[in-house]
Design a protein around this motif. Structure first.
Motif, PDB file in Angstrom:
ATOM      1  N   VAL A  45       0.490  -1.158  -0.235  1.00  0.00           N
ATOM      2  CA  VAL A  45       0.389  -0.012   0.213  1.00  0.00           C
ATOM      3  C   VAL A  45       0.943   0.853   0.242  1.00  0.00           C
ATOM      4  O   VAL A  45       0.740   2.481  -0.588  1.00  0.00           O
ATOM      5  CB  VAL A  45      -0.826   0.119   0.928  1.00  0.00           C
ATOM      6  CG1 VAL A  45      -1.269   1.509   1.514  1.00  0.00           C
ATOM      7  CG2 VAL A  45      -1.875  -1.414   1.055  1.00  0.00           C
ATOM      8  N   LEU A  46       2.219   1.269   0.667  1.00  0.00           N
ATOM      9  CA  LEU A  46       3.284   2.288   0.816  1.00  0.00           C
ATOM     10  C   LEU A  46       3.283   2.591  -0.576  1.00  0.00           C
ATOM     11  O   LEU A  46       3.878   4.066  -1.272  1.00  0.00           O
ATOM     12  CB  LEU A  46       3.595   2.579   2.274  1.00  0.00           C
ATOM     13  CG  LEU A  46       2.476   2.007   3.699  1.00  0.00           C
ATOM     14  CD1 LEU A  46       3.430   1.653   4.830  1.00  0.00           C
ATOM     15  CD2 LEU A  46       2.471   3.735   3.944  1.00  0.00           C
ATOM     16  N   ALA A  47       3.969   1.784  -0.741  1.00  0.00           N
ATOM     17  CA  ALA A  47       5.060   1.509  -2.113  1.00  0.00           C
ATOM     18  C   ALA A  47       4.557   1.940  -3.381  1.00  0.00           C
ATOM     19  O   ALA A  47       4.535   2.955  -3.884  1.00  0.00           O
ATOM     20  CB  ALA A  47       5.674   0.680  -2.563  1.00  0.00           C
ATOM     21  N   HIS A  72       6.184  11.485  -2.934  1.00  0.00           N
ATOM     22  CA  HIS A  72       7.651   9.597  -2.348  1.00  0.00           C
ATOM     23  C   HIS A  72       7.848   9.971  -1.152  1.00  0.00           C
ATOM     24  O   HIS A  72       8.161   8.960   0.030  1.00  0.00           O
ATOM     25  CB  HIS A  72       8.650  10.339  -2.604  1.00  0.00           C
ATOM     26  CG  HIS A  72       8.522   9.435  -4.127  1.00  0.00           C
ATOM     27  ND1 HIS A  72       9.022   9.381  -5.197  1.00  0.00           N
ATOM     28  CD2 HIS A  72       7.119   8.993  -4.988  1.00  0.00           C
ATOM     29  CE1 HIS A  72       8.716   9.555  -6.965  1.00  0.00           C
ATOM     30  NE2 HIS A  72       7.487   9.377  -6.434  1.00  0.00           N
ATOM     31  N   ILE A  73       7.972  11.133  -0.461  1.00  0.00           N
ATOM     32  CA  ILE A  73       8.738  11.227   0.774  1.00  0.00           C
ATOM     33  C   ILE A  73       7.355  10.460   1.742  1.00  0.00           C
ATOM     34  O   ILE A  73       7.596  10.360   2.432  1.00  0.00           O
ATOM     35  CB  ILE A  73       8.478  12.881   1.128  1.00  0.00           C
ATOM     36  CG1 ILE A  73      10.223  13.141   0.222  1.00  0.00           C
ATOM     37  CG2 ILE A  73       9.240  13.514   2.442  1.00  0.00           C
ATOM     38  CD1 ILE A  73      10.813  14.810   0.140  1.00  0.00           C
ATOM     39  N   VAL A  74       6.391  11.551   1.680  1.00  0.00           N
ATOM     40  CA  VAL A  74       4.950  11.120   2.628  1.00  0.00           C
ATOM     41  C   VAL A  74       4.966   9.655   2.885  1.00  0.00           C
ATOM     42  O   VAL A  74       4.836   9.250   4.066  1.00  0.00           O
ATOM     43  CB  VAL A  74       3.754  11.600   2.351  1.00  0.00           C
ATOM     44  CG1 VAL A  74       2.588  11.524   2.697  1.00  0.00           C
ATOM     45  CG2 VAL A  74       3.554  13.084   2.226  1.00  0.00           C
ATOM     46  N   PHE A  75       4.745   8.693   1.821  1.00  0.00           N
ATOM     47  CA  PHE A  75       4.526   7.415   1.659  1.00  0.00           C
ATOM     48  C   PHE A  75       6.152   6.172   2.112  1.00  0.00           C
ATOM     49  O   PHE A  75       5.807   5.543   2.287  1.00  0.00           O
ATOM     50  CB  PHE A  75       3.712   6.730   0.379  1.00  0.00           C
ATOM     51  CG  PHE A  75       2.721   7.139   0.922  1.00  0.00           C
ATOM     52  CD1 PHE A  75       1.163   6.863   1.826  1.00  0.00           C
ATOM     53  CD2 PHE A  75       2.320   8.268  -0.313  1.00  0.00           C
ATOM     54  CE1 PHE A  75       0.009   7.508   1.567  1.00  0.00           C
ATOM     55  CE2 PHE A  75       0.942   9.323  -0.280  1.00  0.00           C
ATOM     56  CZ  PHE A  75      -0.166   9.456   0.358  1.00  0.00           C
ATOM     57  N   TRP A  76       6.923   6.643   1.487  1.00  0.00           N
ATOM     58  CA  TRP A  76       8.054   5.784   1.117  1.00  0.00           C
ATOM     59  C   TRP A  76       9.375   6.074   2.632  1.00  0.00           C
ATOM     60  O   TRP A  76       9.548   4.677   2.882  1.00  0.00           O
ATOM     61  CB  TRP A  76       8.784   5.973  -0.012  1.00  0.00           C
ATOM     62  CG  TRP A  76       8.054   5.567  -1.544  1.00  0.00           C
ATOM     63  CD1 TRP A  76       6.917   4.938  -1.387  1.00  0.00           C
ATOM     64  CD2 TRP A  76       8.452   5.805  -2.032  1.00  0.00           C
ATOM     65  NE1 TRP A  76       6.510   4.568  -2.490  1.00  0.00           N
ATOM     66  CE2 TRP A  76       8.250   5.155  -3.382  1.00  0.00           C
ATOM     67  CE3 TRP A  76      10.130   6.373  -3.504  1.00  0.00           C
ATOM     68  CZ2 TRP A  76       7.407   4.874  -4.851  1.00  0.00           C
ATOM     69  CZ3 TRP A  76       9.463   6.978  -5.035  1.00  0.00           C
ATOM     70  CH2 TRP A  76       8.866   5.422  -5.421  1.00  0.00           C
ATOM     71  N   THR A  77       8.978   7.376   3.391  1.00  0.00           N
ATOM     72  CA  THR A  77       9.920   7.445   4.357  1.00  0.00           C
ATOM     73  C   THR A  77       9.145   5.865   5.611  1.00  0.00           C
ATOM     74  O   THR A  77      10.075   6.232   6.259  1.00  0.00           O
ATOM     75  CB  THR A  77       9.642   8.694   4.424  1.00  0.00           C
ATOM     76  OG1 THR A  77      10.421   9.313   3.696  1.00  0.00           O
ATOM     77  CG2 THR A  77      10.880   8.763   6.179  1.00  0.00           C
TER      78      THR A  77
END
Length: 135
Positions: A45-47, A72-77
């Protein structure tokens, strides 16, 4: 509109086009193959969210905007934090999943490093425009 987005993508440096097309997007789609693994659904889900939230940005800006760094920053961190936690947990993971998690971690940490720079530039430019000047 799609032609504008495609043209914007093709105007990126060749190494960026290769990185996005053959590494970043494929690696962030692979979690769909590991949904049955520990934290597999959350990681998927995050990817996917890190990429999916770029679609409206591309449609609105009709380009490959620096704003695309923000999802990218919000979900991948948080995803890389979850992945490193899973890798360090000592859980017995299948070797294919373990190997994939290492690849996902490395690829997305590299991406986030570029994304932080790109987001800072984009936000600085938005602030400058709001103050009546352009960077």
């Amino acid at each position: 509109m799609l032609l504008d987005i495609w043209t914007s993508f093709r105007n990126l440096p060749l190494w960026v086009q290769i990185w996005v097309s053959f590494i970043l997007v494929p690696v962030n789609l692979i979690p769909l193959a590991f949904l049955d693994q520990p934290l597999g659904i959350l990681i998927a889900v995050l990817a996917i969210a890190g990429m999916a939230f770029n679609l409206p940005i591309m449609l609105v800006t009709r380009s490959m905007s620096g704003a695309m760094a923000l999802p990218h920053i919000v979900f991948w961190t948080p995803m890389v934090v979850i992945v490193i936690g899973l890798l360090l947990s000592g859980a017995e993971l299948p070797s294919t999943y373990l190997g994939f998690l290492v690849i996902l971690f490395v690829v997305d940490v590299i991406s986030i490093a570029f994304d932080i720079r790109d987001a800072a530039r984009w936000l600085a430019n938005k602030k400058a425009l709001a103050n009546g000047r352009e960077l």
